[in-house]
Scaffold this motif. Structure first.
Motif, PDB file in Angstrom:
ATOM      1  N   LYS A  17      50.588 -63.305  49.878  1.00 30.34           N
ATOM      2  CA  LYS A  17      51.097 -64.109  48.773  1.00 30.34           C
ATOM      3  C   LYS A  17      52.545 -63.744  48.455  1.00 30.34           C
ATOM      4  O   LYS A  17      53.398 -64.615  48.267  1.00 30.34           O
ATOM      5  N   GLU A  18      52.834 -62.447  48.458  1.00 27.01           N
ATOM      6  CA  GLU A  18      54.190 -61.984  48.171  1.00 27.01           C
ATOM      7  C   GLU A  18      55.165 -62.401  49.272  1.00 27.01           C
ATOM      8  O   GLU A  18      56.307 -62.791  48.996  1.00 27.01           O
ATOM      9  N   ILE A  19      54.708 -62.347  50.531  1.00 26.62           N
ATOM     10  CA  ILE A  19      55.583 -62.706  51.655  1.00 26.62           C
ATOM     11  C   ILE A  19      55.963 -64.173  51.594  1.00 26.62           C
ATOM     12  O   ILE A  19      57.151 -64.538  51.693  1.00 26.62           O
ATOM     13  N   TYR A  20      54.981 -65.041  51.428  1.00 29.41           N
ATOM     14  CA  TYR A  20      55.271 -66.478  51.431  1.00 29.41           C
ATOM     15  C   TYR A  20      55.932 -66.932  50.132  1.00 29.41           C
ATOM     16  O   TYR A  20      56.692 -67.905  50.132  1.00 29.41           O
ATOM     17  N   LYS A  21      55.673 -66.228  49.055  1.00 28.63           N
ATOM     18  CA  LYS A  21      56.355 -66.553  47.799  1.00 28.63           C
ATOM     19  C   LYS A  21      57.836 -66.209  47.892  1.00 28.63           C
ATOM     20  O   LYS A  21      58.692 -66.911  47.357  1.00 28.63           O
ATOM     21  N   GLY A  22      58.162 -65.111  48.611  1.00 30.51           N
ATOM     22  CA  GLY A  22      59.561 -64.732  48.786  1.00 30.51           C
ATOM     23  C   GLY A  22      60.323 -65.698  49.673  1.00 30.51           C
ATOM     24  O   GLY A  22      61.547 -65.857  49.521  1.00 30.51           O
ATOM     25  N   GLY A  23      59.625 -66.319  50.615  1.00 30.47           N
ATOM     26  CA  GLY A  23      60.254 -67.334  51.437  1.00 30.47           C
ATOM     27  C   GLY A  23      60.980 -66.791  52.648  1.00 30.47           C
ATOM     28  O   GLY A  23      61.063 -65.578  52.887  1.00 30.47           O
ATOM     29  N   GLU A  24      61.521 -67.723  53.438  1.00 23.53           N
ATOM     30  CA  GLU A  24      62.163 -67.408  54.709  1.00 23.53           C
ATOM     31  C   GLU A  24      63.413 -66.550  54.527  1.00 23.53           C
ATOM     32  O   GLU A  24      63.672 -65.633  55.311  1.00 23.53           O
ATOM     33  N   GLU A  25      64.184 -66.816  53.485  1.00 25.07           N
ATOM     34  CA  GLU A  25      65.439 -66.078  53.299  1.00 25.07           C
ATOM     35  C   GLU A  25      65.181 -64.604  52.985  1.00 25.07           C
ATOM     36  O   GLU A  25      65.865 -63.721  53.516  1.00 25.07           O
ATOM     37  N   LYS A  26      64.212 -64.328  52.148  1.00 23.09           N
ATOM     38  CA  LYS A  26      63.897 -62.938  51.821  1.00 23.09           C
ATOM     39  C   LYS A  26      63.348 -62.206  53.039  1.00 23.09           C
ATOM     40  O   LYS A  26      63.679 -61.037  53.277  1.00 23.09           O
ATOM     41  N   ALA A  27      62.532 -62.883  53.834  1.00 22.32           N
ATOM     42  CA  ALA A  27      62.008 -62.266  55.050  1.00 22.32           C
ATOM     43  C   ALA A  27      63.144 -61.987  56.029  1.00 22.32           C
ATOM     44  O   ALA A  27      63.166 -60.934  56.683  1.00 22.32           O
ATOM     45  N   TYR A  28      64.097 -62.897  56.115  1.00 24.23           N
ATOM     46  CA  TYR A  28      65.258 -62.711  56.997  1.00 24.23           C
ATOM     47  C   TYR A  28      66.081 -61.501  56.569  1.00 24.23           C
ATOM     48  O   TYR A  28      66.506 -60.685  57.397  1.00 24.23           O
TER      49      TYR A  28
END
Length: 322
Positions: A17-28
């Motif tokens: 939930k935290e990963i997808y809530k943060g979105g692509e930019e945060k994961a990048y």
């Protein structure tokens, strides 16, 4: 009674939930920080090592001011030539480390909505990256050694008169392998896949430091280790521990995890890739007291530090690499 660590909130520091809530930019940004930790996420050219780079923002790539090479955050790593987004890759790693008894490629493919082939190769790439942690490790102090056989089951014939003596070597499968494990108490677990358990003697001489204390069962081939190490032998037909520290319970704990992984998750493991699953089980056993977030970021960092896989890149295309 104190709560077990794995049941506590401290063990859950990362969620899908935290990963997808943060979105692509945060994961990048997470990938950038773990790839270039020494420069706090600022790009470094993988070809010449120059830190003078500029970003091509429309393509999430960088260009080196010195050699003019273009590269991305995953260039030259185990994720090279990736097609999945950063959010999906991070989610896959989170799912991978959350599965304490391993994760089947079929389940991973359904969880992140990719083909089975994609999930299978990705899981093996992650196993290759985590195994690099102990590639040159030498264990010391109190070390337990043992072996366990996997695979090669020969199904008996239906009719009694057609059945063969499966104890004879001629009637056994050539796919049966033994996983030999060296486990340092309060340390790392090293695994090796061989045909015979007796081959563990040479492995121990090469990967166990001098002046270490070795613990083994009463199998005759371990007798050769007594010439090189102080040993403690335990006869499992009489007891599993003498209650004074002479036992092989910690290495047996690893084998228990590996058997549950093979039987309960994967159901069948090829002898060609058994070493991958053994390394995975050893890594999970050694990191079982870490939070899932710490394990996920540790594995991501190891993956970004690992070079392009010569075993798994182009696997399904049967590409060959030097």
């Amino acid at each position: 009674m104190a709560q077990h660590f794995l049941l506590s909130a401290e063990a859950r520091t990362l969620s899908l939930k935290e990963i997808y809530k943060g979105g692509e930019e945060k994961a990048y940004l997470t990938f950038k920080k773990l790839r270039w930790q020494q420069t706090n996420g600022e790009a470094v050219c993988p070809k010449c090592g120059c830190v003078d780079t500029y970003e091509i923002t429309t393509r999430r790539k960088f260009k080196c001011a010195a050699c003019h090479a273009q590269f991305s955050v995953t260039s030259g790593t185990i994720f090279a030539s990736r097609k999945l987004g950063f959010c999906d890759l991070l989610a896959a790693i989170c799912i991978f480390v959350n599965a304490s008894k391993g994760l089947s490629a079929l389940q991973l493919s359904r969880d992140i909505d990719v083909q089975y082939k994609t999930a299978w190769v990705m899981a093996h790439k992650l196993r290759e990256a985590l195994a690099a942690e102990t590639a040159s490790e030498v264990v010391e102090g109190e070390v337990e050694i043992d072996g366990a056989y996997f695979g090669g089951h020969v199904r008996p014939e239906n009719m009694k008169e057609d059945r063969k003596d499966r104890r004879l070597k001629a009637n056994q499968s050539d796919r049966r392998r033994v996983v030999i494990a060296l486990r340092q108490r309060d340390g790392r677990t090293l695994t090796f896949v061989r045909r015979e358990e007796a081959e563990g003697v040479a492995i121990a001489k090469a990967r166990v430091a001098a002046n270490s204390m070795l613990f083994a069962d009463e199998a005759a081939h371990w007798d050769a280790l007594e010439m090189h190490y102080e040993t403690g032998r335990i006869n499992h037909s009489q007891m599993y521990s003498d209650l004074n520290g002479k036992h092989t319970n910690m290495v047996e704990s690893f084998f228990s995890r590996l058997r549950r992984m093979v039987q309960g998750q994967h159901h069948h493991v090829s002898h060609k890739y058994l070493y991958q699953y053994a390394n995975h089980a050893a890594w999970m056993e050694d990191h079982r007291r870490n939070s899932n977030g710490a394990n996920a970021f540790s594995l991501l960092g190891a993956s970004l530090a690992h070079p392009v896989s010569r075993t798994w890149k182009g696997y399904w295309q049967r590409s060959s690499f030097a």
